[in-house]
Design a protein around this motif. Sequence first.
Motif, short mmCIF file in Angstrom:
data_model
loop_
_atom_site.label_atom_id
_atom_site.label_comp_id
_atom_site.label_asym_id
_atom_site.label_seq_id
_atom_site.Cartn_x
_atom_site.Cartn_y
_atom_site.Cartn_z
N VAL A 195 -5.36 4.67 -12.35
CA VAL A 195 -5.49 3.48 -11.52
C VAL A 195 -6.69 3.64 -10.58
N LEU B 137 0.84 -1.21 0.00
CA LEU B 137 0.00 0.00 0.00
C LEU B 137 0.87 1.26 0.00
N LYS C 271 2.25 6.74 -6.95
CA LYS C 271 1.36 7.83 -7.43
C LYS C 271 2.08 9.18 -7.37
N LEU D 149 1.80 -2.77 -13.00
CA LEU D 149 0.89 -1.91 -13.76
C LEU D 149 1.27 -1.91 -15.25
N PHE E 260 -0.13 6.63 -12.99
CA PHE E 260 -1.04 6.08 -11.97
C PHE E 260 -2.37 6.85 -11.86
N GLU F 156 -5.94 -1.08 -8.18
CA GLU F 156 -5.05 -0.97 -7.02
C GLU F 156 -5.11 -2.26 -6.19
N ASP F 157 -6.31 -2.77 -5.96
CA ASP F 157 -6.48 -4.04 -5.21
C ASP F 157 -5.77 -5.18 -5.92
N SER G 80 -9.65 1.87 -7.82
CA SER G 80 -9.46 1.04 -6.62
C SER G 80 -9.41 -0.45 -6.95
N VAL H 287 2.23 1.74 -3.49
CA VAL H 287 1.22 2.31 -4.40
C VAL H 287 1.12 3.82 -4.16
N LYS H 288 1.06 4.23 -2.88
CA LYS H 288 1.01 5.67 -2.56
C LYS H 288 2.23 6.40 -3.14
N VAL I 36 5.49 -2.47 -8.11
CA VAL I 36 4.14 -1.90 -8.30
C VAL I 36 4.02 -1.32 -9.71
N ILE J 73 -3.17 -4.95 -7.93
CA ILE J 73 -1.72 -4.77 -7.77
C ILE J 73 -1.27 -5.27 -6.40
#
Length: 267
Positions: free
Chosen positions: A39, A22, A29, A72, A36, A44-45, A41, A25-26, A68, A47
Amino acid sequence: MGDLYALDFDGVLCDSCGESSLSAVKAAKVRWPSLFKTVDSALEDWIVDQMYTVRPVVETGYENLLLVRLLLEMRLSSIRKSSVEGLTVDEILENWMKIKPVIVEEWNENRDALIDLFGKVRDEWMDNDLSTWIGANRFYPGVADALKFASSKVYIVTTKQSRFAAALLRELAGVTIPPERIYGLGTGPKTKVLKQLQEMPEHQGLTLHFVEDRLATLKNVIKEPELNGWNLYLGDWGYNTPKEREEAAKIARIRILELSDFSKKLK
């Protein structure tokens, strides 16, 4: 005389894959906003879910960011031409050490900049919402008690930044390990840390144990004759693959360790 345990953190003490994925992913972005932007939710889930599968290849946290983005790119390669077209999760597990330098160069990335960004994103998450950050991690069953009641000398030897390991031990496991016993990112390769530990006067005569979930790290230890005094264990509950466990079982120096036995050993 007693025992000294040098313990890896992620994959031995703590299942941090949810939090690190997580956070990655943050951070992704922030690092690659245009990529991103689309992308949602559900993606994201997907990934984060895939990250559990590829997690065994991660040696240092910033690699989560690369993975990540790679996942993608793999997902998007059907839409646009990409150098990762046709790449599979199995190939990542098999060839990460070859894939990593290629994508770092292709994406024009810098290891130190990614490490800084990953740490900054985690710090911000902790500052803004500590309970959710803590909650995205979990200690493996029995580990917190084993650490609390350990009669052995315990050191943490990890590629995680020390402040994150210390926060999780304190907040999630209720365990305080003195900072001088946590060797985190920046303290040098684990082989160097093990040499330092075995040379300390107060450790002379202790039986030395090193518990890891990465086979590659244990193989690095075996290459160093100076470290022949260490008992080596591969935790079978951590971030490794059946293929790696099979290989480890054939190496005389390495013992495969089960979680229940690990907790008993520390106590």
